[in-house]
Design a protein around this motif. Structure first.
Motif, short mmCIF file in Angstrom:
data_model
loop_
_atom_site.label_atom_id
_atom_site.label_comp_id
_atom_site.label_asym_id
_atom_site.label_seq_id
_atom_site.Cartn_x
_atom_site.Cartn_y
_atom_site.Cartn_z
N UNK A 170 46.94 35.19 22.82
CA UNK A 170 46.25 36.30 23.46
C UNK A 170 46.18 36.04 24.96
N UNK A 171 46.70 36.97 25.72
CA UNK A 171 46.72 36.82 27.17
C UNK A 171 45.36 37.16 27.74
N UNK A 172 44.85 36.27 28.59
CA UNK A 172 43.59 36.51 29.29
C UNK A 172 43.84 36.21 30.76
N UNK A 173 43.67 37.23 31.59
CA UNK A 173 43.89 37.09 33.03
C UNK A 173 42.68 36.41 33.63
N UNK A 174 42.90 35.26 34.25
CA UNK A 174 41.79 34.48 34.80
C UNK A 174 41.10 35.17 35.97
N UNK A 175 41.81 36.02 36.66
CA UNK A 175 41.24 36.68 37.84
C UNK A 175 40.82 38.13 37.55
N UNK A 176 40.55 38.43 36.27
CA UNK A 176 40.18 39.80 35.90
C UNK A 176 38.90 40.24 36.61
N UNK A 177 37.94 39.34 36.75
CA UNK A 177 36.69 39.71 37.43
C UNK A 177 36.95 40.06 38.90
N UNK A 209 52.91 39.83 36.31
CA UNK A 209 53.83 38.68 36.28
C UNK A 209 53.29 37.56 35.40
N UNK A 210 52.00 37.32 35.48
CA UNK A 210 51.40 36.27 34.65
C UNK A 210 51.50 36.65 33.17
N UNK A 211 51.28 37.92 32.86
CA UNK A 211 51.37 38.38 31.47
C UNK A 211 52.80 38.24 30.97
#
Length: 147
Positions: free
Chosen positions: A1-8, A116-118
């Protein structure tokens, strides 16, 4: 499961962008109102100038003519003032639009980074899945060979 670290951070930038859009809308509304007032002043000036022209043909009282002339000069001053105000509002609007463009650029940069990270994450997951599938197939082949 992809979780973007900079979502906040991305969410924060989206909120900032929305706030800038509101600011641009407020300045835009202010400019719209100022244009309406300016148009009203110019229409009123044109009507009063026509009335003065008509009065010139009938009345010869210098006090009345001076009164109309003073009124028209005052209206011209109001029009110049409102025109300058409209120019200032236009400058503020351009500045707000530039700020909004900067916030848009910053948000887009983060969204591109997230994409790109995803993509890298999905590529790595696919690589692991292929590796796992290959290992399982290899183990099954060895079991068949041993039996």
């Amino acid at each position: 499961m992809f979780k973007f670290r900079l979502q906040s951070v991305l969410d924060h930038r989206k909120r900032q962008e929305q706030e800038k859009q509101r600011e641009v809308a407020l300045v835009n509304a202010e400019q719209f109102l100022a244009r309406g007032v300016l148009a009203t002043l110019e229409e009123g000036r044109a009507e009063n100038a026509a009335a003065l022209t008509a009065l010139l043909g009938t009345a010869h009282d210098p006090k009345v003519l001076r009164l109309y002339d003073d009124f028209l000069q005052g209206r011209d001053a109001d029009i110049r003032w409102k025109t300058r105000e409209l120019e200032q509002i236009g400058e503020r609007l351009r500045a707000k639009q530039l700020e909004l463009q900067e916030y848009l650029r910053r948000r887009k940069a983060l969204e591109i980074y997230r994409a790109r990270m995803k993509e890298a994450y999905e590529k790595e997951e696919k690589r692991r899945e292929v590796k796992f599938t290959d290992e399982v197939a290899q183990m099954m082949w060895f079991r068949e060979q041993v039996q």
